[in-house]
Design a protein around this motif. Structure first.
Motif, short mmCIF file in Angstrom:
data_model
loop_
_atom_site.label_atom_id
_atom_site.label_comp_id
_atom_site.label_asym_id
_atom_site.label_seq_id
_atom_site.Cartn_x
_atom_site.Cartn_y
_atom_site.Cartn_z
N LYS A 65 53.37 -45.65 -91.26
CA LYS A 65 54.32 -44.98 -92.16
C LYS A 65 53.97 -43.52 -92.42
N ASN A 66 52.70 -43.16 -92.20
CA ASN A 66 52.26 -41.80 -92.48
C ASN A 66 51.86 -41.12 -91.17
N ASN A 67 52.80 -41.09 -90.23
CA ASN A 67 52.54 -40.58 -88.89
C ASN A 67 53.06 -39.16 -88.74
N ASN A 68 52.20 -38.27 -88.24
CA ASN A 68 52.57 -36.86 -88.15
C ASN A 68 52.16 -36.26 -86.81
N TYR A 69 52.75 -35.10 -86.52
CA TYR A 69 52.28 -34.31 -85.39
C TYR A 69 50.98 -33.62 -85.77
N HIS A 70 50.12 -33.46 -84.78
CA HIS A 70 48.78 -32.92 -84.97
C HIS A 70 48.69 -31.46 -84.56
N TYR A 71 49.84 -30.82 -84.37
CA TYR A 71 49.87 -29.40 -84.01
C TYR A 71 51.12 -28.77 -84.60
N ALA A 72 51.24 -27.44 -84.49
CA ALA A 72 52.22 -26.69 -85.28
C ALA A 72 53.51 -26.35 -84.55
N SER A 73 53.64 -26.72 -83.28
CA SER A 73 54.85 -26.34 -82.52
C SER A 73 55.72 -27.57 -82.28
N THR A 74 56.49 -27.95 -83.30
CA THR A 74 57.24 -29.21 -83.26
C THR A 74 58.61 -29.01 -82.61
N VAL A 75 58.60 -28.95 -81.29
CA VAL A 75 59.84 -28.83 -80.52
C VAL A 75 59.83 -29.86 -79.40
N THR A 76 60.95 -29.96 -78.68
CA THR A 76 61.21 -31.07 -77.77
C THR A 76 60.19 -31.21 -76.64
N GLY A 77 59.94 -30.12 -75.91
CA GLY A 77 59.03 -30.21 -74.77
C GLY A 77 57.64 -30.67 -75.16
N PRO A 78 56.98 -29.98 -76.09
CA PRO A 78 55.67 -30.44 -76.54
C PRO A 78 55.69 -31.86 -77.11
N GLY A 79 56.74 -32.21 -77.84
CA GLY A 79 56.81 -33.56 -78.40
C GLY A 79 56.77 -34.62 -77.33
N HIS A 80 57.64 -34.48 -76.33
CA HIS A 80 57.65 -35.46 -75.24
C HIS A 80 56.33 -35.47 -74.47
N ALA A 81 55.76 -34.29 -74.27
CA ALA A 81 54.50 -34.22 -73.54
C ALA A 81 53.38 -34.94 -74.27
#
Length: 499
Positions: free
Chosen positions: A29-45
């Protein structure tokens, strides 16, 4: 997908989609991205690599290539060409820019390449990056209404993909009118339909139901999800996925929630309807997997490549802080400040992902350092409304940023692909010019907090509120399968989710 959509629309979900995943699976429930560039390409990668932009090289959907002096798109590859009936440009794509392996690559390696891997998405990057370097990927060409691939993968389309294209599925869906699934007055979890800060579809005069759409704009409707699942299930059947004792991997990325979210914002009736309809598609997927692979014989995870900001005009209407960061104007101002101090010149070559790419040749000629430029522009820019701080990405560490965010920023800097100086916007602000719609891309919680659900074979039922991260997905799947984690993985296996 914001994690809150699991709960905000829960009362209207059926029992077989999101509720089944939550009720039988494991919910982080407390899941986050671990970096600051939250866009599509990096997310999928990074869902599929467990890595960080600093290592993987996937620093944005696009970036300024320092060697060529030109912009680079995350999946572009001039050495390959379109396979299928699509435009020439649409097929010049591959995972070549990804500098690490994916969990899908590791599954192929572990089986001596006997495992089958298929990635599908309307967006090319949403299919290509999950499928890794060694899988197969298929994406939608909106100019033709066909699903295509590139010569990185194969020289001809499989017969089942060609047969799917021959059905003209997109054209059939485009004859429909987008009405709400349930009576619109029951959508009490979202604001009133007609709002001046929502974008309009397909030339409509107002952003209001009902909506019409075309083959080219189907991605901005729930039927983009339906079509994506249609071809994913064709892959499941025709590639005989999950039909032997060798692990296969089907990577499905639903791109339409992103298009709808950008256009209408997270408080809109359109977003609510999209998720209520996606719930039915999740149920269709699970029922098909139960029938074709076997109940309890497959494992599934669900997450998102980023979340989303509120539309600034919506926040302002309710007296909350928000606004637009005008990148072009800030770039001109910064360049003027530097020119006044060190002489006229094009000191800033580009602004991408809130990062200034500096003219290193000119800096060397004038014997100027990155810190000198940062120290010159930061006091001025940081005083502007909407700008939180200006930092030196090259030698980041001394800047006065809370430790919680420092690691997120450090994780995005790649010396070959990142800019030298980054402008951090305040919460509620983002880069844009128009007054309609919204976006994502910052390090703030509304962009980083996304769902993470595990379900099926090898997964416990339960939930956790301890911090988990996108980087944990790939190593968790690796542990489940007893295989090597991807080459750039920095995540931690979520042992509490595994039986």
């Amino acid at each position: 997908m914001r994690y809150e959509y699991l709960y905000r629309f829960q009362d209207k979900y059926g029992e077989g989609g999101f509720k089944r995943l939550m009720g039988e699976g494991f919910n982080c429930k407390n899941n986050n991205y671990h970096y600051a560039s939250t866009v599509t390409g990096p997310g999928h990668a990074h869902v599929y690599t467990g890595s960080v932009p600093a290592v993987s090289g996937i620093v944005g959907n696009d970036w300024f290539d320092k060697a060529s002096g030109k912009d680079m798109y995350v999946a572009s590859d001039s050495t390959v060409s379109t396979v299928g009936e699509g435009s020439e440009r649409a097929g010049m794509m591959s995972p070549n820019n990804l500098k690490v392996t994916t969990i899908t690559d590791q599954i192929r390696l572990a089986s001596q390449f006997k495992s089958k891997v298929v990635g599908v998405a309307i967006k090319d990057r949403g299919a290509i990056l999950p499928a890794g370097h060694t899988g197969d990927a298929y994406w939608y060409d909106s100019s033709t209404g066909n699903w295509i691939t590139s010569t990185h993968y194969r020289n001809t389309l499989p017969t089942w993909v060609q047969a799917f294209n021959d059905k003209n599925v997109a054209e059939d869906y485009a004859t429909k009118t987008w009405e709400t699934l349930y009576p619109i007055d029951t959508y009490t979890e979202s604001e009133e339909d007609k709002q001046p800060y929502e974008n309009r579809l397909n030339g409509q005069k107002e952003a209001i139901f009902p909506h019409t759409f075309t083959v080219g704009s189907i991605a901005s409707t729930p039927w983009g999800n339906t079509m994506t699942l249609d071809i994913a299930l064709e892959a499941l059947k025709n590639e005989s996925l999950g039909q032997d004792d060798i692990t296969d991997f089907l990577a499905i990325s639903f791109s339409s929630p992103d298009y709808v979210g950008h256009a209408f914002g997270p408080q809109s009736k359109e977003v609510q309807d999209t998720y209520l309809r996606l719930d039915l598609e999740i149920e269709r997927l699970l029922n098909t997997l139960d029938a074709q692979v076997g109940k309890g014989a497959y494992t599934l995870f669900l997450s998102a490549d980023h979340a989303v900001a509120e539309i600034p005009a919506f926040l302002k209407k309710h007296d909350m802080p928000a606004g637009l960061f005008l990148g072009g104007e800030v770039t001109k101002e910064a360049n003027a400040i530097i020119s006044k101090a060190y002489g006229e010149g094009e000191w800033i070559l580009s602004l991408k992902n809130y990062e200034f790419y500096l003219n290193r040749a000119l800096m060397a000629e004038k014997n100027i350092t990155v810190d000198q430029i940062k120290n010159l522009i930061a006091p001025v820019l940081s005083m502007q409304e909407g700008i939180y701080s200006v930092i030196n990405l090259e030698s980041f560490g001394n800047d006065n940023i809370p430790p919680f965010y420092k690691e997120k920023i450090q994780n995005i800097y790649n010396p070959k692909r990142s800019g030298e100086i980054m402008v951090l916007v305040e919460p509620g602000w983002f880069h844009g010019y128009g007054t309609r719609g919204t976006t994502h891309g910052t390090m703030w919680a509304y962009d980083t907090h996304v769902p993470l659900l595990f379900f099926g074979n090898g997964i416990k039922h339960g939930e956790t509120v301890k911090p988990t991260y996108i980087s944990d997905i790939a190593p968790t799947v690796s542990q489940l399968l007893n295989i090597q984690e991807p080459s750039g993985s920095v995540g931690t296996p979520l042992g509490e989710a595994l039986k």
